[in-house]
Design an enzyme around this catalytic site. Structure first.
Site, PDB file in Angstrom:
ATOM      1  N   GLU A 176     152.807   4.310  43.925  1.00  0.00           N
ATOM      2  CA  GLU A 176     151.371   4.427  44.146  1.00  0.00           C
ATOM      3  C   GLU A 176     151.076   5.903  44.381  1.00  0.00           C
ATOM      4  OE1 GLU A 176     153.429   4.134  46.616  1.00  0.00           O
ATOM      5  OE2 GLU A 176     152.619   5.677  47.947  1.00  0.00           O
ATOM      6  N   SER A 185     153.241  21.816  54.546  1.00  0.00           N
ATOM      7  CA  SER A 185     153.664  20.701  53.683  1.00  0.00           C
ATOM      8  C   SER A 185     153.419  20.914  52.191  1.00  0.00           C
ATOM      9  CB  SER A 185     152.986  19.415  54.139  1.00  0.00           C
ATOM     10  OG  SER A 185     151.575  19.560  54.177  1.00  0.00           O
ATOM     11  N   LYS A 225     156.764  16.148  48.884  1.00  0.00           N
ATOM     12  CA  LYS A 225     156.922  14.804  48.303  1.00  0.00           C
ATOM     13  C   LYS A 225     158.165  14.667  47.418  1.00  0.00           C
ATOM     14  CE  LYS A 225     152.903  12.852  49.644  1.00  0.00           C
ATOM     15  NZ  LYS A 225     151.816  13.827  49.674  1.00  0.00           N
TER      16      LYS A 225
HETATM   17  C1  LIG Z   1     150.733  13.777  50.625  1.00  0.00           C
HETATM   18  C2  LIG Z   1     150.588  15.001  51.436  1.00  0.00           C
HETATM   19  C3  LIG Z   1     150.432  14.968  52.831  1.00  0.00           C
HETATM   20  C4  LIG Z   1     150.257  13.684  53.606  1.00  0.00           C
HETATM   21  O1  LIG Z   1     151.303  12.776  53.524  1.00  0.00           O
HETATM   22  P1  LIG Z   1     152.367  12.583  54.685  1.00  0.00           P
HETATM   23  O2  LIG Z   1     153.119  11.383  54.273  1.00  0.00           O
HETATM   24  O3  LIG Z   1     151.606  12.383  55.956  1.00  0.00           O
HETATM   25  O4  LIG Z   1     153.191  13.808  54.737  1.00  0.00           O
HETATM   26  C5  LIG Z   1     150.400  16.153  53.539  1.00  0.00           C
HETATM   27  N1  LIG Z   1     150.487  17.346  52.904  1.00  0.00           N
HETATM   28  C6  LIG Z   1     150.633  17.424  51.563  1.00  0.00           C
HETATM   29  C7  LIG Z   1     150.713  18.764  50.934  1.00  0.00           C
HETATM   30  C8  LIG Z   1     150.694  16.267  50.778  1.00  0.00           C
HETATM   31  O5  LIG Z   1     150.828  16.362  49.456  1.00  0.00           O
END
Ligand SMILES: *Cc1c(COP(=O)(O)O)cnc(C)c1O
Length: 374
Positions: free
Chosen positions: A89, A356, A67
């Site tokens: 948000e 992610s 993020k």
């Molecule tokens: C917020 C988040 C997601 C989901 O959001 P996307 O916009 O689909 O990437 C996925 N993995 C993590 C670790 C997150 O913090």
């Protein structure tokens, strides 16, 4: 429309400005810790019993997820536009923390809208945001979760657009937001592509990413879109079951509709009202999805599937024990599918997963759900 049209002009000019890009690259390097490595998950590959599984380690970024790539890019854009205040948000709080971090770095005042239900469930993230000087505003309308927080942020922006930039957290909302967020997150795929060529002497055979709004997946996939030999797989939250309200899989199970100013696949009832959604991971429970994913689905360039809550939880444990990595529960959905795909492929093939984010944030919830002490 005026706010959005102005943003298109400002963003196009920033995109072409080498000074803007250089400042962002410098921050990504010195503040976030980029480039994030690619890593061969050898023991997990053995366990899956087929192709080699590699991780793109976004969990190693400052604040623990992808993020921050977008939050910093948009904070720089805020300064460039001469705006003095930021709103955002957040659902689980990850985007709120990333935005609070970027705003503390630049000394920008920041207000984060968060569903009252999420404020209750995500106390550590709420406290982190406050520590960095951000005001967290609980939203008590509707289901008191992410979609209501987006509504409230958009409402605020409509009355404050002269002075305020809205840093949206995923590839959702009206144009140009999905494009801006995709571009800032594409650093993931650009690095992964170059690192694959350098380390593996080839591109991965398959790339897998989880899809909530779709920003880590879009950032991972986009630089590989023209590489037609690379199979791209997006994994949604399958929740408990495919019954209405029990999952968050708009690409797999939804219908075209309009939500938050964008046309895309949406979970909705017969009257077109947005349906409630469920996922074990707070970062995936959004009833819509980025419009470019809908395009990639219809075009057939990307395959979309889903992973149930139980499979994601089981995969979290496997990755912890085999690799010494706690993946976010969101990411665990992608790893579960990657293991399934790897099992059906020869040992010399490569399946790369966008890792992610890190999973420490989920430890208490996992302990509760699986009846273990925390
Ligand atoms: C917020 C988040 C997601 C989901 O959001 P996307 O916009 O689909 O990437 C996925 N993995 C993590 C670790 C997150 O913090």
């Amino acid at each position: 429309m005026r706010a959005l049209e102005e943003l298109v002009v400002e963003y196009e000019s920033a995109k072409k400005d080498p000074k803007f890009q250089a400042e962002l690259d410098h921050l990504l390097k010195t503040f976030v810790g980029r480039p994030s490595p690619i890593y061969h998950a050898k023991r997990l590959s053995e366990l899956a019993g087929g192709a080699q599984i590699w991780f793109k380690r976004e969990d190693l970024n400052h604040t623990g997820a992808h993020k921050i790539n977008n939050a910093l890019g948009q904070a720089l854009l805020t300064l460039r536009m001469g705006k003095k205040r930021v709103i955002a948000e957040t659902g689980a709080g990850q985007h709120g923390v990333a935005t609070a971090t970027a705003c503390a770095h630049f000394g920008l005042p920041c207000v984060v809208f968060m569903g009252a239900e999420d404020v209750r469930r995500q106390k550590p993230n709420v406290f982190s945001m406050k520590l960095m000087g951000t005001e967290v505003r609980p939203v008590t309308s509707g289901s008191k979760t992410l979609r209501d927080a987006v509504n409230e942020a958009m409402r605020d922006w409509m009355s404050t657009v002269e002075t305020t930039h809205y840093i949206i957290g995923s590839v959702i909302g009206p144009h140009p937001f999905p494009m801006i967020v995709r571009d800032f997150q594409s650093v993931i795929g650009r690095e992964a592509r170059q690192q694959s060529l350098e380390t593996l002497n080839r591109l991965p055979h398959v790339i897998v990413a989880c899809v909530g709004g779709g920003s880590n997946a879009a950032g991972m996939f986009y630089p590989f879109i023209e590489d037609s030999e690379v199979r791209l797989v997006g994994v949604e939250a399958g929740g408990h079951s495919s019954a209405p309200g029990q999952h968050a899989s708009p690409l797999s199970l939804g219908q075209p509709g309009i939500l938050h100013g964008t046309m895309s696949y949406v979970m909705q009832d017969e009257d077109g009202q947005t349906s409630p959604v469920h996922s074990v991971s707070a970062g995936l429970d959004y009833p819509g999805v980025g419009p470019e994913h809908s395009f990639w689905k219809d075009e057939g360039r990307v395959e979309y599937t889903f992973c149930r809550d139980g499979d994601a939880l089981a995969t979290f444990d496997k990755v912890a024990r085999c690799e010494g990595i706690l993946p976010a529960l969101e990411t665990s959905h992608a790893i579960a599918k990657a293991m399934e795909i790897a099992a059906g492929l020869p040992r010399d093939q490569i399946v790369m997963v966008c890792l992610s984010g890190r999973g420490e944030k989920d430890a208490a919830e996992i302990a509760r759900l699986t009846g273990r002490d925390y």
